[in-house]
Design a protein around this motif. Structure first.
Motif, PDB file in Angstrom:
ATOM      1  N   LEU A 179      30.324  40.123  38.189  1.00 29.77           N
ATOM      2  CA  LEU A 179      30.460  39.402  36.931  1.00 29.77           C
ATOM      3  C   LEU A 179      31.865  38.805  36.849  1.00 29.77           C
ATOM      4  CD1 LEU A 179      28.823  42.138  34.679  1.00 29.77           C
ATOM      5  CD2 LEU A 179      27.768  40.025  35.476  1.00 29.77           C
ATOM      6  N   ASP A 184      33.951  38.310  34.311  1.00 26.21           N
ATOM      7  CA  ASP A 184      34.904  39.007  33.445  1.00 26.21           C
ATOM      8  C   ASP A 184      34.939  40.484  33.818  1.00 26.21           C
ATOM      9  OD1 ASP A 184      36.465  40.108  31.449  1.00 26.21           O
ATOM     10  OD2 ASP A 184      35.356  39.195  29.801  1.00 26.21           O
ATOM     11  N   CYS A 186      36.086  42.889  32.300  1.00 24.21           N
ATOM     12  CA  CYS A 186      35.783  43.768  31.168  1.00 24.21           C
ATOM     13  C   CYS A 186      34.281  44.021  31.034  1.00 24.21           C
ATOM     14  CB  CYS A 186      36.335  43.175  29.869  1.00 24.21           C
ATOM     15  SG  CYS A 186      38.144  43.226  29.788  1.00 24.21           S
ATOM     16  N   ASP A 187      33.455  43.233  31.711  1.00 19.23           N
ATOM     17  CA  ASP A 187      32.005  43.429  31.711  1.00 19.23           C
ATOM     18  C   ASP A 187      31.543  44.289  32.888  1.00 19.23           C
ATOM     19  OD1 ASP A 187      31.697  41.864  29.412  1.00 19.23           O
ATOM     20  OD2 ASP A 187      31.476  40.021  30.580  1.00 19.23           O
ATOM     21  N   TRP A 188      32.438  44.673  33.761  1.00 18.11           N
ATOM     22  CA  TRP A 188      32.060  45.510  34.900  1.00 18.11           C
ATOM     23  C   TRP A 188      31.701  46.906  34.412  1.00 18.11           C
ATOM     24  CZ3 TRP A 188      36.618  44.209  38.735  1.00 18.11           C
ATOM     25  CH2 TRP A 188      36.504  42.871  39.134  1.00 18.11           C
ATOM     26  N   TYR A 189      30.764  47.516  35.088  1.00 18.75           N
ATOM     27  CA  TYR A 189      30.280  48.840  34.722  1.00 18.75           C
ATOM     28  C   TYR A 189      31.425  49.849  34.704  1.00 18.75           C
ATOM     29  CZ  TYR A 189      27.276  52.951  34.690  1.00 18.75           C
ATOM     30  OH  TYR A 189      26.658  54.135  34.357  1.00 18.75           O
TER      31      TYR A 189
END
Length: 109
Positions: free
Chosen positions: A75, A77, A79-82
């Protein structure tokens, strides 16, 4: 140096400033004026890697392709990573990495 106005034997040069004090002149070199010229070898600020760059280095250094439940690097961003936790300003504040199969050495970043 002392000299009289209009006399050729005055020791003042083009760079000296002469001040009239009671019929005679006192001459002196002025204080150099500071310039805004750039320094010959400017000091460069160290490059600070972004949080995303640091996380990517961490990912590669710790065998990220073999982590469990992995969305890192997929992804745009970070901050959207798991399991990456960011605050409202988009700054990483926590990583939840237990039971991920992480293996490797932490990079210096």
């Amino acid at each position: 140096n002392e000299c009289e106005l209009g006399k050729d034997d005055c020791n003042a040069t083009a760079m000296e400033i002469c001040i009239n004090t009671r019929g005679s002149f006192n001459c002196a070199l002025p204080t150099p004026i500071p310039t805004r010229e750039p320094t010959r070898n400017p000091t460069r600020k160290p490059t600070i890697p972004s949080e995303r760059d640091i996380l990517v280095s961490f990912y590669h250094a710790t065998n990220g392709d073999n982590w469990r439940e992995n969305t890192w690097l997929t992804l745009p961003d970070h901050c959207d990573w798991y399991e990456v936790v960011c605050n409202a300003d988009g700054k990483v504040i926590a990583l939840k990495l237990s039971d991920k199969n992480i293996d490797g050495t932490l990079p210096k970043e």
